[in-house]
Scaffold this motif. Structure first.
Motif, mmCIF file in Angstrom:
data_model
loop_
_atom_site.group_PDB
_atom_site.id
_atom_site.type_symbol
_atom_site.label_atom_id
_atom_site.label_comp_id
_atom_site.label_asym_id
_atom_site.label_seq_id
_atom_site.Cartn_x
_atom_site.Cartn_y
_atom_site.Cartn_z
ATOM 1 N N ARG A 76 0.818 -1.220 0.000
ATOM 2 C CA ARG A 76 0.000 0.000 0.000
ATOM 3 C C ARG A 76 0.853 1.272 0.000
ATOM 4 O O ARG A 76 0.519 2.253 0.657
ATOM 5 C CB ARG A 76 -0.986 -0.005 1.178
ATOM 6 N N THR A 77 1.944 1.216 -0.745
ATOM 7 C CA THR A 77 2.772 2.414 -0.869
ATOM 8 C C THR A 77 2.491 3.159 -2.164
ATOM 9 O O THR A 77 3.202 4.089 -2.515
ATOM 10 C CB THR A 77 4.271 2.030 -0.829
ATOM 11 N N THR A 118 9.992 -5.785 -1.358
ATOM 12 C CA THR A 118 11.078 -5.521 -2.301
ATOM 13 C C THR A 118 12.421 -5.570 -1.566
ATOM 14 O O THR A 118 13.395 -6.143 -2.065
ATOM 15 C CB THR A 118 10.876 -4.129 -2.924
ATOM 16 N N GLY A 119 12.440 -4.968 -0.376
ATOM 17 C CA GLY A 119 13.676 -4.932 0.399
ATOM 18 C C GLY A 119 14.147 -6.319 0.799
ATOM 19 O O GLY A 119 15.346 -6.615 0.776
ATOM 20 N N ALA A 120 13.217 -7.199 1.154
ATOM 21 C CA ALA A 120 13.596 -8.562 1.540
ATOM 22 C C ALA A 120 14.184 -9.306 0.349
ATOM 23 O O ALA A 120 15.125 -10.090 0.498
ATOM 24 C CB ALA A 120 12.377 -9.309 2.099
ATOM 25 N N VAL A 121 13.656 -9.059 -0.835
ATOM 26 C CA VAL A 121 14.219 -9.684 -2.037
ATOM 27 C C VAL A 121 15.633 -9.173 -2.278
ATOM 28 O O VAL A 121 16.555 -9.947 -2.563
ATOM 29 C CB VAL A 121 13.314 -9.411 -3.265
ATOM 30 N N GLN A 122 15.819 -7.865 -2.137
ATOM 31 C CA GLN A 122 17.164 -7.290 -2.301
ATOM 32 C C GLN A 122 18.151 -7.918 -1.318
ATOM 33 O O GLN A 122 19.273 -8.275 -1.679
ATOM 34 C CB GLN A 122 17.130 -5.775 -2.056
ATOM 35 N N ALA A 137 12.285 4.552 -2.968
ATOM 36 C CA ALA A 137 12.225 5.003 -1.577
ATOM 37 C C ALA A 137 11.398 4.087 -0.673
ATOM 38 O O ALA A 137 11.755 3.877 0.485
ATOM 39 C CB ALA A 137 11.685 6.433 -1.523
ATOM 40 N N SER A 138 10.308 3.509 -1.172
ATOM 41 C CA SER A 138 9.417 2.733 -0.292
ATOM 42 C C SER A 138 9.720 1.239 -0.306
ATOM 43 O O SER A 138 8.876 0.426 0.080
ATOM 44 C CB SER A 138 7.962 2.956 -0.718
ATOM 45 N N GLU A 139 10.919 0.872 -0.725
ATOM 46 C CA GLU A 139 11.229 -0.552 -0.932
ATOM 47 C C GLU A 139 11.152 -1.393 0.343
ATOM 48 O O GLU A 139 10.941 -2.595 0.276
ATOM 49 C CB GLU A 139 12.602 -0.722 -1.589
ATOM 50 N N ALA A 152 6.779 -1.526 -11.231
ATOM 51 C CA ALA A 152 7.547 -0.506 -10.503
ATOM 52 C C ALA A 152 8.902 -0.242 -11.149
ATOM 53 O O ALA A 152 9.536 -1.145 -11.705
ATOM 54 C CB ALA A 152 7.739 -0.966 -9.059
ATOM 55 N N GLY A 153 9.332 1.006 -11.052
ATOM 56 C CA GLY A 153 10.584 1.419 -11.699
ATOM 57 C C GLY A 153 11.633 1.779 -10.673
ATOM 58 O O GLY A 153 12.309 0.922 -10.125
ATOM 59 N N GLY A 154 11.778 3.092 -10.407
ATOM 60 C CA GLY A 154 12.745 3.531 -9.418
ATOM 61 C C GLY A 154 14.013 4.061 -10.056
ATOM 62 O O GLY A 154 14.036 4.455 -11.218
ATOM 63 N N ILE A 155 15.081 4.019 -9.249
ATOM 64 C CA ILE A 155 16.290 4.772 -9.614
ATOM 65 C C ILE A 155 17.295 3.992 -10.457
ATOM 66 O O ILE A 155 18.283 4.549 -10.902
ATOM 67 C CB ILE A 155 17.006 5.289 -8.347
#
Lengths: 469, 469
Positions: A76-77, A118-122, A137-139, A152-155
């Protein structure tokens, strides 16, 4: 769907899915009825927390028969209201489906449940000397299922592409409760229509993503971050082109002086450069040795000589890399309290300067009392526009004026061959303008495809498509 | 559709499309009624050569009304019969639509007509200090439209991905004559279903691709080629994993001793290594300096020490790179005269050795008198199987036996979660086995999507879907 028959609808749901955790706690309805957009009041019928594929199927089959609208829900980000449940819908949350199911080191791929962040996958990738490049930012909160539903895209898109490029397999429950296993983790598969890519970016309107197979990458060489102060908008594409030719760029992000002021104030950061500039760039490039750093410095010096650059700084450690990134990554959070009207636009890369100029003129004409904070991903043609109204303005008037700005903005993106949403999706907030992004023939085809996978029209109604269709 | 009413159908076509070049010359019907598969006799009604979008629309609109089947036709280098016209169809050739329409150096992208050859795109990119990575043996003849319709792969997929990853925009004429402009060259575009990806790999069954926008890449560092002799199948994944960890691999191709014997005989090449090995690998890696070469040599030495490698050679010039590549690239041509039954399969990378072992056992069991020539793209899990029958075998008996081998092969790919076509498509030859690659639910969805874009069912009938459906 409305909530007048809520007790009956709820009883039916619970008796049809006795094994599924279904909550009607006010705090849960509140938290899971909204995403990061703040323009609606949450009002779901209930929030379901499936633990396995069969739970999801049971929920969808019941909803399909009962004509109950479903809002698929990840971290929900989202910023377009794609996960908002404001009209008595059943929210289906993936908070209880966060497991890592399989790691294949030879394929360099993982299979995960949709609720894994996303962060856990990273982190999993890094722990196995691999790399998952999708980053934003909301990973820490966003979930893979939601990443896929919005592509999703991002930097890191400049180098590594969007979420779409990472997905080699997808398990989906369609609007009838059917299960589709798309592409099964293969790299090459030329056996008919690639349905996987239809679900990627479909914002929960075609099916619920329950599982994904993701391709990881070889860990890239160490990166180095530069923060550059530009003399003006005209310099932007020159700096980008020169740097891209010179080093292996993995990110090229811009922010305006106003964006910098907010991020410094919001996070108590000192200004990164002595010189005040109208525009800044945060760039990162592969730096396996001194040669790459020297090349980047030479590009910087050329930029100064040619009048494009006024100042700059290059990080000398991983800690400094992170410090410089904060000036870009912290912007969004630093303006949240001002409740900005956020917009996420794209044009072809070569058209970015013209687009920014025309947008500046447009806002000056119709909302000169508003502050506009620009930042974004130049290398992808993706610009984030944040409009902040003057103090004391009522929310309704602010929304109405922003609506007018959106009308004009989307007419401009249409004229310039761009998109009304680069990476946030259309959701609830932008769906009324679908016709500014897609032709009538495309929308007709999209609606027909929607009917193929969701004949009862229960999946995320009002999202992506305008409600009047 | 049959050819009994050919004169009437032809007159109607010509009067409906008076401005379009339409040929019924026997030589043209012969050349444009077939692709590189040789299992059917060409028998099209006519071959049309549109010069612009409106010509294509006129042809499709007439065909739609008249119930005339259309076979979209590119360079006709396909190996699954996707461009075969054997039943009175109208072939629509893109031979007169080969123009480069636009080059955007900032975006690093080009917009081209569908008939431009893959090789011409590569050359244009190179002339502008950029790179188009899709590369395979038939690139001098194959056309971009056909590449997109089959999602062509080739030898650089390991690093650069398939044709799918290159396409940022597509202009398509659907089966009703409607024009769709998909994605318009944007990198990021989250505004609804990405129809572009439906057309990529659809083998001409959803629409005719008339124009494409393609993303080019920065030119990669110079590459260096190695040819390695392996001690056996068990060594294959070890060599791949070690080399992939050690250098930046851009290709990793394998061939068997039988494949090497054919390519040496067919092209009068001497054997590349003194040692005879059961399996060979042609690998290429980025080599910007001595460091990378030293790393590759160290990997080679580890392979010898561990018993994986028996011999090897590393190129010392660009000319030697090209020489070593001939041992892999020349195989297909060297066996053409033997009329092999070609098959193009994929499994997940980690399953390649098991798959090869089981296939060997299978062929030994049911066709021990046949020669099987294996080669392919290990890094993508993509294997090319070429079956050569004993001399004196009649073509009908050969085809029947190969059909039986296919039945067993596709049962195995299904069991192992692989695909019956990695990069050639299903076309006419593999469409009967669609059910071995996709579930009933997927096929149902695919047929429904076909009806959305081609309600009259005129686009490439019999291709991709089995004819009985």
């Amino acid at each position: 769907m409305n909530t007048r028959n809520a007790p009956g609808a709820l009883r039916e749901l619970q008796s049809a899915c006795p094994d599924v955790e279904i909550s009607t706690e006010p705090a849960v309805l509140e938290s899971h009825g909204l995403d990061w957009t703040r323009f609606r009041d949450p009002a779901p019928l209930a929030v379901a927390f499936p633990r396995k594929l069969e739970d999801v199927q049971a929920l969808v089959r019941h909803a399909c028969g009962a004509g109950l609208a479903i809002v698929p829900s990840g971290g929900r980000t989202g910023l377009s209201g794609g996960a908002v449940a404001a009209g008595g819908e059943l929210v289906v949350s993936f908070d209880r489906m966060r497991q890592m199911l399989e790691f294949d080191p030879v394929d360099a791929s993982i299979r995960v449940e949709a609720g894994m962040t996303t962060g856990a996958v990273q982190e999993f990738a890094a722990a196995n000397d691999l790399y998952y490049p999708v980053s934003f930012a909301s990973e820490g909160t966003s979930q893979i299922g939601g990443n896929i539903a919005t592509n999703a895209g991002g930097i890191r898109v400049l180098r590594h592409g969007l979420t779409r490029e990472r997905v080699t397999g997808l398990k989906v429950v369609t609007g009838t409760g059917a299960v589709l296993e798309c592409n099964r983790g293969l790299i090459k598969n030329a056996s008919g229509y690639d349905l996987r890519h239809l679900f990627i970016g479909s914002e929960g309107t075609l099916g619920l993503i329950v599982e994904a197979t993701l391709r990881l990458e070889r860990r890239p060489p160490p990166g180095k971050v530069m923060l550059l102060g530009l003399t003006g908008l005209d310099a932007l594409m020159n700096v980008f082109s020169d740097l891209r030719r010179t080093v292996a760029l993995s990110a090229f992000e811009f922010l305006t002086d106003k964006a910098l002021a907010h991020v410094c104030a919001g996070h108590e950061l000192s200004r990164p450069l002595e010189t005040e500039c109208p525009l800044y760039v945060v760039a990162e490039f592969d730096c396996p040795g001194d040669e790459a750093e020297e090349a980047a410095l030479a590009s910087f010096e050329r930029g100064v000589e040619r009048g494009w650059l006024a100042d700059g700084i290059i990080a000398q450690s991983a800690a400094q890399n992170a410090e410089l990134w904060r000036y870009r990554e912290g912007i969004s959070e630093s303006i949240t309290a001002l409740r900005p009207y956020k917009n996420d636009l794209s044009v072809r890369i070569s058209r970015v300067p013209e687009f920014l100029q025309r947008m500046d003129a447009l806002v000056a004409e119709i909302a000169s009392d508003y502050e506009v904070v620009w930042y974004g991903h130049i290398g992808d043609g993706n610009l984030h526009m944040n409009i902040i109204g003057p103090e004391g303005l009522g929310p309704d008037e602010f929304e109405a004026r922003c609506h007018e700005i959106s009308n004009r903005t989307y007419a401009l993106t249409e004229e310039m061959g761009g998109s009304i949403s680069a990476e946030h999706g259309l959701g609830l907030l932008k769906s009324p303008w679908l016709g500014r992004a897609r032709s009538a023939a495309e929308i007709e085809a999209m609606r027909a495809i929607k009917r193929v996978f969701d004949p009862a029209g229960i999946l995320n109604p009002g999202k992506l498509f305008p409600n009047d269709g």
